[in-house]
Enzyme design. Structure first.
Site, short mmCIF file in Angstrom:
data_model
loop_
_atom_site.label_atom_id
_atom_site.label_comp_id
_atom_site.label_asym_id
_atom_site.label_seq_id
_atom_site.Cartn_x
_atom_site.Cartn_y
_atom_site.Cartn_z
N TYR A 1 -8.11 11.09 3.81
CA TYR A 1 -7.89 10.29 4.76
C TYR A 1 -9.31 9.70 4.50
CZ TYR A 1 -8.21 7.44 9.25
OH TYR A 1 -8.01 6.14 10.21
N SER B 1 -12.87 3.33 8.14
CA SER B 1 -12.93 4.39 9.43
C SER B 1 -14.25 5.14 9.59
CB SER B 1 -11.38 5.56 9.53
OG SER B 1 -12.00 6.62 9.90
P1 NDP Z 1 -0.51 4.47 14.96
O1 NDP Z 1 0.00 5.18 14.58
O2 NDP Z 1 -1.29 4.15 16.23
O3 NDP Z 1 -0.58 3.19 14.09
C1 NDP Z 1 0.03 2.73 12.73
C2 NDP Z 1 0.96 1.82 13.00
O4 NDP Z 1 1.26 1.75 11.02
C3 NDP Z 1 2.01 2.45 13.20
O5 NDP Z 1 2.61 1.11 13.71
C4 NDP Z 1 3.19 1.81 11.86
O6 NDP Z 1 4.01 2.35 12.44
C5 NDP Z 1 2.70 2.26 11.03
N1 NDP Z 1 2.91 2.21 9.63
C6 NDP Z 1 3.08 3.55 9.41
N2 NDP Z 1 3.16 3.65 8.26
C7 NDP Z 1 3.92 2.70 7.85
C8 NDP Z 1 3.88 2.19 6.40
N3 NDP Z 1 4.50 2.61 4.55
N4 NDP Z 1 4.27 1.27 5.96
C9 NDP Z 1 4.60 0.02 7.30
N5 NDP Z 1 3.86 -0.12 8.50
C10 NDP Z 1 3.57 1.71 8.63
O7 NDP Z 1 -2.47 4.53 14.43
P2 NDP Z 1 -3.62 3.47 15.11
O8 NDP Z 1 -3.07 1.45 15.69
O9 NDP Z 1 -4.62 4.69 16.02
O10 NDP Z 1 -4.26 2.99 13.31
C11 NDP Z 1 -3.81 2.26 12.44
C12 NDP Z 1 -5.16 2.07 11.60
O11 NDP Z 1 -6.15 1.62 12.13
C13 NDP Z 1 -5.32 2.93 10.81
O12 NDP Z 1 -5.08 2.47 9.49
C14 NDP Z 1 -5.60 3.69 11.25
O13 NDP Z 1 -6.12 4.52 9.95
C15 NDP Z 1 -7.48 2.94 11.34
N6 NDP Z 1 -8.50 3.52 12.22
C16 NDP Z 1 -7.69 4.25 13.07
C17 NDP Z 1 -8.52 4.93 14.46
C18 NDP Z 1 -8.03 5.39 15.98
O14 NDP Z 1 -9.46 5.55 16.11
N7 NDP Z 1 -7.12 5.66 16.09
C19 NDP Z 1 -9.81 4.69 14.26
C20 NDP Z 1 -10.08 4.71 12.29
C21 NDP Z 1 -9.40 3.80 11.96
P3 NDP Z 1 5.99 2.66 12.00
O15 NDP Z 1 5.80 4.04 12.20
O16 NDP Z 1 7.02 2.29 12.27
O17 NDP Z 1 6.30 2.25 9.71
#
Ligand code: NDP
Length: 267
Positions: free
Chosen positions: A170, A157
Site C-alpha cells: 500500500y 495516504s
Molecule cells: P473504502 O473501502 O470505504 O472505499 C473504497 C471504494 O473504492 C469503494 O467504493 C469500492 O467499491 C471502490 N473500489 C475498490 N476497488 C475498486 C476497483 N477495482 N474498481 C473500482 N472501484 C473500486 O475506502 P476509503 O473510502 O477509506 O478509501 C478511499 C481512498 O482513500 C483510497 O484510495 C484509500 O487508499 C484512501 N485513503 C483512505 C484513508 C482512510 O483513513 N480511510 C487514509 C488514506 C487514504 P467496490 O468495492 O464496489 O468496488
C-alpha cells in the site's frame, strides 16, 4: 474565469460562491459508492458539478445515487480492467459531456508483515492503486490536454509520508502516486491541466475501521500523533477536493495536501 475582486465590497459572498463553485463541471470519481469517494461526490454535487461515480458493486452505487440526488449518476466499472477504461471515458463523454474533473479515489489496502506479503499480494495492490490510476488518468488526460482544461486529483495516504508497519505494498503504491503527481504536473501544466494529491490522515471509513478494529495499539498510536486528537470525517476530504478542483486553486499543481488533523507533523 474573470473576477473583479473589488466589485462586491458591500457583500463579498458572490466572489466566494463563484470561485469555489463547480457549476457546469463534469466530475468522475472512482470508488464513489462509499467512504471518502461518496463524500467527495456529495461535496462536488453541492458545489454544482454533475458527478459520475464508479465501483465494482452495483448495489452501493445505486443506493448512493439515490441518496446523493439527481446530479449524481453511476456506472459499474472495475478500474483494474485497464482495457475498459477508454470505454468508460467514452461512455461518460457521450452521455454527460467531457470530463472536467477526475478523482482517482478507488483504492484497496492490505495489512500484513512485509515478510508474509506474496508477489501476488503485492501486484494486486499495485495494480489497483497505481497501474489503474495511471491508465485512467492517461485516458481522461488525453481529452483534457486537447481541450487545454482540467483538474485531476489523486488520493494518497500518510503511508506515503512516513513508515507505517505492515502496509508495504500500500505504501509503495501511494508513494508511486505521489511521484506520478509531480511528473504529470510538469508535463500537463503547459496544457492548463492541473494535478494534485490529497493525503488523508486517519479518516473514519470502513477501510480505516478494518485496519484498526482488531488492533487497538495501532489506533492509539495514530491518534496520539494527531495534534487535533481525533480521526477525520470523509467530508473533510470532500471539501478539500472541491477546493483543489475549483478555480480558487488555479495556481496549485503538483502538490500533495495533507488533510490529517496535523498527523503528518505530529511528534
Ligand atoms: P473504502 O473501502 O470505504 O472505499 C473504497 C471504494 O473504492 C469503494 O467504493 C469500492 O467499491 C471502490 N473500489 C475498490 N476497488 C475498486 C476497483 N477495482 N474498481 C473500482 N472501484 C473500486 O475506502 P476509503 O473510502 O477509506 O478509501 C478511499 C481512498 O482513500 C483510497 O484510495 C484509500 O487508499 C484512501 N485513503 C483512505 C484513508 C482512510 O483513513 N480511510 C487514509 C488514506 C487514504 P467496490 O468495492 O464496489 O468496488
Amino acid at each position: 474565469m474573470n473576477i473583479n475582486y473589488h466589485k462586491n465590497e458591500e457583500n463579498h459572498n458572490p466572489i466566494f460562491a463563484n470561485i469555489f463553485a463547480l457549476d457546469g463541471k463534469i466530475a468522475l470519481i472512482t470508488g464513489g459508492g462509499s467512504g471518502i469517494g461518496y463524500e467527495i461526490a456529495d461535496c462536488m454535487a453541492m458545489a454544482g458539478a454533475t458527478v459520475i461515480i464508479t465501483g465494482r458493486r452495483e448495489l452501493p452505487l445505486k443506493e448512493a445515487t439515490g441518496k446523493l440526488g439527481k446530479n449524481v449518476h453511476y456506472i459499474v466499472n472495475d478500474v483494474t480492467e485497464l482495457d475498459k477504461l477508454e470505454g468508460l471515458v467514452a461512455e461518460i463523454e457521450s452521455r454527460f459531456g467531457t470530463i472536467d474533473i477526475l478523482v482517482n479515489n478507488a483504492g484497496i489496502n492490505m495489512k500484513k508483515p512485509a515478510l508474509e506479503v506474496t508477489d501476488e499480494d503485492f501486484s494486486r495492490i499495485i495494480h489497483t492503486n497505481l497501474s489503474a490510476v495511471f491508465a485512467l488518468t492517461r485516458a481522461v488526460a488525453n481529452g483534457m490536454v486537447a481541450r487545454q482544461s482540467g483538474a485531476i486529483l489523486m488520493i494518497s495516504s500518510m503511508a506515503a509520508y512516513y513508515g507505517i508497519d505492515r502496509v508495504v505494498a500500500y505504501a509503495a503504491s501511494k508513494s508511486g502516486v505521489e511521484g506520478m503527481v509531480k511528473v504529470l504536473a510538469s508535463e500537463f501544466s503547459k496544457f492548463n491541466v492541473r494535478i494534485n494529491a490529497i493525503a488523508p490522515g486517519f479518516i473514519e471509513t470502513s477501510m480505516m475501521k478494518t485496519a484498526m478494529s482488531s488492533d487497538p495499539d495501532r489506533m492509539n498510536r495514530a491518534l496520539n500523533r494527531t495534534p487535533m486528537a481525533k480521526f477525520g470525517k470523509p467530508k473533510d476530504i470532500g471539501w478539500a477536493a472541491v477546493f483543489l478542483a475549483s478555480e480558487g486553486a488555479s495556481y496549485i499543481t503538483g502538490a500533495s495536501l495533507p488533510v490529517d488533523g496535523g498527523n503528518s507533523i505530529g511528534f
